[in-house]
Design an enzyme around this catalytic site. Sequence first.
Site, short mmCIF file in Angstrom:
data_model
loop_
_atom_site.label_atom_id
_atom_site.label_comp_id
_atom_site.label_asym_id
_atom_site.label_seq_id
_atom_site.Cartn_x
_atom_site.Cartn_y
_atom_site.Cartn_z
N SER A 225 5.77 0.37 -2.14
CA SER A 225 4.61 0.62 -1.55
C SER A 225 3.85 1.49 -0.46
O SER A 225 2.99 1.96 0.05
CB SER A 225 4.17 -0.39 -0.59
OG SER A 225 4.93 -1.23 -0.02
N ASP B 299 -4.52 -4.30 2.90
CA ASP B 299 -3.38 -5.67 2.99
C ASP B 299 -4.50 -6.85 2.53
O ASP B 299 -3.83 -7.83 3.34
CB ASP B 299 -2.49 -5.76 3.81
CG ASP B 299 -1.39 -4.16 3.20
OD1 ASP B 299 -1.24 -3.57 1.99
OD2 ASP B 299 -0.55 -4.46 4.20
N HIS C 150 4.17 -1.84 6.21
CA HIS C 150 3.29 -0.79 5.81
C HIS C 150 2.72 0.24 7.22
O HIS C 150 2.97 -0.77 8.22
CB HIS C 150 1.89 -2.46 5.46
CG HIS C 150 2.24 -2.04 3.72
ND1 HIS C 150 1.21 -3.50 2.86
CD2 HIS C 150 3.15 -1.90 2.64
CE1 HIS C 150 1.90 -3.27 1.86
NE2 HIS C 150 2.77 -2.27 1.66
#
Length: 190
Positions: A55, A134, A95
């Site tokens: 990701s 997210d 992230h």
Amino acid sequence: MFAEELKTLRRLGFRHLLLQLLNFASVIASGLMIWKGLGLFFNTESPIVVVLSGSMEPAFYRGDLLFLTNPVNERYQTGDITVYKIPGVEIPIVHRVLESHDVFISNSTRKLARYSPGPNQLLLTKGDNNHADDLELYRGLEFLERRHIVGKVRGFVPYIGYITIAMNDFPQLKYAMLGGLGLLALLQRE
């Protein structure tokens, strides 16, 4: 195959076996102390993590080893790469911060009642290789709180973490490696 080692082990006796076990336990305890010491020094529960998904490509690839810090007095900015954990989910997520909001949450604020009272920083994150933010990963939260953050990425070593991924994907490999290390510790003649 191990006949000579077994003869030597029988000849040395129980005291030697006990000494080897204590030596092995001290090596394990030293590793845990170093891990906890790094965690205290860098103010994070996990100073080193492995990227488990794609990701964050092209910034980080699966198997990269990340080094984290979590300074108390440092605010997270848009663009910082963070590692966070959502309550009830054991796997940390790597992230990038998409939005950052500094807020003071009072006990009378109804909209933000699910967050901790006091000064807080609310974050919204997104993987570089993902199309959406997210919010779905947050399990009902609108933003991440500072308490969800494990740390900020400060450095990385590419591909070293594949060993961890292989041991998680193939548990037999993990047990074989631990058994081999234990056997080496017992058969060591020092």
